[in-house]
Design a protein around this motif. Structure first.
Motif, PDB file in Angstrom:
ATOM      1  N   VAL A   1      21.590  29.994  51.928  1.00 29.87           N
ATOM      2  CA  VAL A   1      21.741  31.442  52.086  1.00 29.87           C
ATOM      3  C   VAL A   1      20.515  32.055  51.420  1.00 29.87           C
ATOM      4  O   VAL A   1      20.495  32.308  50.215  1.00 29.87           O
ATOM      5  N   VAL A   2      19.467  32.242  52.209  1.00 28.56           N
ATOM      6  CA  VAL A   2      18.189  32.691  51.669  1.00 28.56           C
ATOM      7  C   VAL A   2      18.113  34.215  51.738  1.00 28.56           C
ATOM      8  O   VAL A   2      18.092  34.801  52.824  1.00 28.56           O
ATOM      9  N   PHE A   3      18.070  34.844  50.562  1.00 27.02           N
ATOM     10  CA  PHE A   3      17.997  36.299  50.458  1.00 27.02           C
ATOM     11  C   PHE A   3      16.704  36.679  49.755  1.00 27.02           C
ATOM     12  O   PHE A   3      16.461  36.273  48.629  1.00 27.02           O
ATOM     13  N   LYS A   4      15.847  37.410  50.485  1.00 26.43           N
ATOM     14  CA  LYS A   4      14.530  37.812  49.947  1.00 26.43           C
ATOM     15  C   LYS A   4      13.765  36.602  49.422  1.00 26.43           C
ATOM     16  O   LYS A   4      13.144  36.640  48.375  1.00 26.43           O
ATOM     17  N   GLY A   5      13.860  35.492  50.178  1.00 27.01           N
ATOM     18  CA  GLY A   5      13.096  34.286  49.861  1.00 27.01           C
ATOM     19  C   GLY A   5      13.741  33.345  48.867  1.00 27.01           C
ATOM     20  O   GLY A   5      13.187  32.275  48.588  1.00 27.01           O
ATOM     21  N   LYS A   6      14.911  33.694  48.312  1.00 28.72           N
ATOM     22  CA  LYS A   6      15.575  32.842  47.319  1.00 28.72           C
ATOM     23  C   LYS A   6      16.926  32.356  47.840  1.00 28.72           C
ATOM     24  O   LYS A   6      17.685  33.138  48.428  1.00 28.72           O
ATOM     25  N   ASP A   7      17.201  31.074  47.626  1.00 27.49           N
ATOM     26  CA  ASP A   7      18.448  30.481  48.095  1.00 27.49           C
ATOM     27  C   ASP A   7      19.575  30.780  47.107  1.00 27.49           C
ATOM     28  O   ASP A   7      19.598  30.263  45.988  1.00 27.49           O
ATOM     29  N   LEU A   8      20.524  31.622  47.520  1.00 29.43           N
ATOM     30  CA  LEU A   8      21.625  32.022  46.644  1.00 29.43           C
ATOM     31  C   LEU A   8      22.548  30.860  46.312  1.00 29.43           C
ATOM     32  O   LEU A   8      23.189  30.849  45.251  1.00 29.43           O
ATOM     33  N   VAL A   9      22.629  29.875  47.212  1.00 33.83           N
ATOM     34  CA  VAL A   9      23.516  28.727  46.988  1.00 33.83           C
ATOM     35  C   VAL A   9      23.095  27.931  45.750  1.00 33.83           C
ATOM     36  O   VAL A   9      23.932  27.377  45.043  1.00 33.83           O
ATOM     37  N   LYS A  10      21.803  27.915  45.483  1.00 33.67           N
ATOM     38  CA  LYS A  10      21.286  27.132  44.355  1.00 33.67           C
ATOM     39  C   LYS A  10      21.309  27.896  43.032  1.00 33.67           C
ATOM     40  O   LYS A  10      20.982  27.344  41.990  1.00 33.67           O
ATOM     41  N   MET A  11      21.683  29.162  43.068  1.00 32.15           N
ATOM     42  CA  MET A  11      21.680  29.978  41.847  1.00 32.15           C
ATOM     43  C   MET A  11      22.911  29.712  40.993  1.00 32.15           C
ATOM     44  O   MET A  11      23.999  29.433  41.500  1.00 32.15           O
ATOM     45  N   GLY A  12      22.731  29.844  39.674  1.00 29.74           N
ATOM     46  CA  GLY A  12      23.841  29.755  38.749  1.00 29.74           C
ATOM     47  C   GLY A  12      24.595  31.070  38.712  1.00 29.74           C
ATOM     48  O   GLY A  12      24.124  32.085  39.235  1.00 29.74           O
ATOM     49  N   GLU A  13      25.764  31.078  38.061  1.00 28.27           N
ATOM     50  CA  GLU A  13      26.612  32.270  38.026  1.00 28.27           C
ATOM     51  C   GLU A  13      25.902  33.453  37.373  1.00 28.27           C
ATOM     52  O   GLU A  13      26.017  34.590  37.840  1.00 28.27           O
ATOM     53  N   LYS A  14      25.175  33.210  36.295  1.00 34.56           N
ATOM     54  CA  LYS A  14      24.490  34.294  35.589  1.00 34.56           C
ATOM     55  C   LYS A  14      23.449  34.954  36.478  1.00 34.56           C
ATOM     56  O   LYS A  14      23.296  36.183  36.490  1.00 34.56           O
ATOM     57  N   GLU A  15      22.735  34.138  37.247  1.00 37.72           N
ATOM     58  CA  GLU A  15      21.677  34.654  38.120  1.00 37.72           C
ATOM     59  C   GLU A  15      22.252  35.414  39.313  1.00 37.72           C
ATOM     60  O   GLU A  15      21.754  36.480  39.676  1.00 37.72           O
ATOM     61  N   ILE A  16      23.326  34.876  39.903  1.00 42.56           N
ATOM     62  CA  ILE A  16      23.907  35.524  41.080  1.00 42.56           C
ATOM     63  C   ILE A  16      24.586  36.844  40.713  1.00 42.56           C
ATOM     64  O   ILE A  16      24.643  37.777  41.515  1.00 42.56           O
ATOM     65  N   ARG A  17      25.085  36.959  39.483  1.00 39.15           N
ATOM     66  CA  ARG A  17      25.738  38.204  39.059  1.00 39.15           C
ATOM     67  C   ARG A  17      24.763  39.371  38.996  1.00 39.15           C
ATOM     68  O   ARG A  17      25.162  40.529  39.134  1.00 39.15           O
ATOM     69  N   LYS A  18      23.492  39.082  38.802  1.00 45.18           N
ATOM     70  CA  LYS A  18      22.480  40.139  38.792  1.00 45.18           C
ATOM     71  C   LYS A  18      22.241  40.692  40.202  1.00 45.18           C
ATOM     72  O   LYS A  18      21.772  41.823  40.362  1.00 45.18           O
ATOM     73  N   ILE A  19      22.577  39.886  41.196  1.00 45.37           N
ATOM     74  CA  ILE A  19      22.374  40.294  42.588  1.00 45.37           C
ATOM     75  C   ILE A  19      23.611  40.985  43.147  1.00 45.37           C
ATOM     76  O   ILE A  19      23.510  41.992  43.847  1.00 45.37           O
ATOM     77  N   ARG A  20      24.803  40.471  42.815  1.00 44.10           N
ATOM     78  CA  ARG A  20      26.056  41.071  43.284  1.00 44.10           C
ATOM     79  C   ARG A  20      26.201  42.503  42.789  1.00 44.10           C
ATOM     80  O   ARG A  20      26.087  42.776  41.606  1.00 44.10           O
ATOM     81  N   GLY A  21      26.465  43.411  43.688  1.00 44.81           N
ATOM     82  CA  GLY A  21      26.669  44.813  43.318  1.00 44.81           C
ATOM     83  C   GLY A  21      25.381  45.564  43.072  1.00 44.81           C
ATOM     84  O   GLY A  21      25.391  46.789  42.931  1.00 44.81           O
ATOM     85  N   ASN A  22      24.275  44.850  43.045  1.00 46.69           N
ATOM     86  CA  ASN A  22      22.982  45.471  42.781  1.00 46.69           C
ATOM     87  C   ASN A  22      22.105  45.403  44.040  1.00 46.69           C
ATOM     88  O   ASN A  22      21.831  46.415  44.673  1.00 46.69           O
ATOM     89  N   GLU A  23      21.685  44.188  44.402  1.00 45.42           N
ATOM     90  CA  GLU A  23      20.877  44.012  45.609  1.00 45.42           C
ATOM     91  C   GLU A  23      21.738  43.759  46.841  1.00 45.42           C
ATOM     92  O   GLU A  23      21.344  44.070  47.969  1.00 45.42           O
ATOM     93  N   ILE A  24      22.902  43.124  46.632  1.00 45.22           N
ATOM     94  CA  ILE A  24      23.873  42.912  47.715  1.00 45.22           C
ATOM     95  C   ILE A  24      25.210  43.476  47.244  1.00 45.22           C
ATOM     96  O   ILE A  24      25.718  43.088  46.192  1.00 45.22           O
ATOM     97  N   SER A  25      25.783  44.386  48.013  1.00 40.92           N
ATOM     98  CA  SER A  25      27.088  44.960  47.674  1.00 40.92           C
ATOM     99  C   SER A  25      28.078  44.649  48.780  1.00 40.92           C
ATOM    100  O   SER A  25      27.695  44.373  49.914  1.00 40.92           O
ATOM    101  N   MET A  26      29.376  44.729  48.438  1.00 42.23           N
ATOM    102  CA  MET A  26      30.408  44.404  49.409  1.00 42.23           C
ATOM    103  C   MET A  26      31.530  45.428  49.393  1.00 42.23           C
ATOM    104  O   MET A  26      31.972  45.861  48.324  1.00 42.23           O
ATOM    105  N   ILE A  27      31.955  45.835  50.592  1.00 44.16           N
ATOM    106  CA  ILE A  27      33.133  46.679  50.751  1.00 44.16           C
ATOM    107  C   ILE A  27      34.258  45.767  51.231  1.00 44.16           C
ATOM    108  O   ILE A  27      34.149  45.143  52.291  1.00 44.16           O
TER     109      ILE A  27
END
Length: 343
Positions: free
Chosen positions: A72-98
């Protein structure tokens, strides 16, 4: 110059495990999304739409669910390989969900203003005063009247449409590059639904936000999307731009979905439902997953699952559009299938 993809999902596989059994909820899904573009993912309940969206944000419940393969490559980075701390910076900030139901997504013990303020404080580092002012502005942006008053109210004090607008305000508070909307209008009346869709289109135009729209409603897709991906039992079976799709659907499942929709232009005595039911993902056997419900199925459909074939303006997972189809390649919306009917 072609615009770069904001999101690239490649061969995504998300499986669930229960009582020693493995269930492929999402099984090899691939699609792209550019900035400012809307992709509608459609299909019946159980097709894997929501699991796909949750997989993008790594929100699959563990240990019962797991992404076993894919990117799952978002802006050149694979989200699948990210740790929880790193992905939390993206959730709600760069990617949001309704989410589907705002009453279960909003916290009942905090005011809606406080809940938007928390998002701004966590991701933008705003002070309490700045966060409150921005939260009120967001409520105004999504068309909530008396925003200062509404900010002090709790979710149960608002109507369904108001709560959904609050969810959108919260999702857009940090100006995300990607908005994932999972059945955003399901529980709303027709008038409120139209207002929410108009709001999402307006915000996309103003903020250039890409939208991944998860829905079973093809009318919503026709109204808002640029591209459409039709899912069935964990796989994409047709992927096309919206105009081409509605003008000439190609996959038997896509054609069945469109035929089952009432047409206000003409009087129809009876709708044409797709026969049978969607089997459980654990019941998937060899061959095409739609074969048991397809009026055109041949022996090859029962024996081997088709890949996604590139066909002019789209991709289609159906043997009819390959040279291996008995009697030669066909086209359900072009010429008659020479060997039509089940064998």
């Amino acid at each position: 110059m072609a615009m770069e993809n904001l999101l690239e999902v490649r061969n995504l596989k998300t499986y669930f495990y229960h009582d020693g059994k493995e269930t492929a909820a999402v099984d090899g899904v691939t699609f792209d999304l550019k900035k400012g573009e809307t992709l509608g993912i459609v299909g019946e309940s159980g097709s894997g739409k929501s699991v796909t969206s949750l997989s993008i944000l790594q929100l699959i419940s563990k240990p019962h669910g797991k992404i076993i393969e894919g990117e799952v490559v978002f802006k050149g980075k694979d989200l699948v390989k990210m740790g929880e701390k790193e992905i939390r910076k993206i959730r709600g900030n760069e990617i949001s969900m309704i989410f589907q139901e705002p009453m279960t997504s909003l916290n009942p013990v905090f005011t809606v203003g406080n809940q938007i303020m928390e998002v701004l404080s966590q991701h933008q580092g705003l002070s309490s005063k700045e966060a409150r002012a921005t939260a009120i502005e967001m409520l105004k942006l999504v068309g909530i009247p008396s925003a200062e008053k509404r900010a002090e109210q709790y979710p149960h004090q608002l109507s369904g449409g108001m709560r959904q607008r609050v969810m959108i305000a919260m999702a857009l508070a940090c100006n995300p590059d990607l908005l994932i909307a999972d059945e955003p209008t399901t529980a709303l009346d027709v008038t409120t639904q139209a207002q929410i869709l108009e709001l999402m289109n307006d915000l996309k135009d103003r903020l250039n936000t890409a939208i991944l729209l998860i829905t079973h409603d093809l009318g919503v897709v026709a109204e808002t999307a640029d591209k459409v991906a039709v899912m069935y039992l964990g796989r994409i079976v047709e992927y096309a731009d919206v105009e081409s799709f509605f003008e000439s659907p190609k996959h038997p499942y896509s054609i069945g979905l469109l035929k089952s929709i009432p047409n206000i232009d003409g009087r129809v005595e009876r709708l044409n439902p797709i026969t049978g039911q969607v089997p459980h993902p654990s019941e998937v056997t060899q061959g095409c997953r739609f074969a048991n419900r397809c009026e055109y199925a041949q022996s090859i459909c029962q024996q081997e699952e088709p890949p996604l074939f590139e066909c002019k303006d789209r991709r289609i997972r159906c043997w009819i559009y390959s040279n291996q189809w008995p009697g030669g390649k066909g086209d359900l919306n072009g010429r008659e299938i020479a060997t039509g009917g089940k064998s």
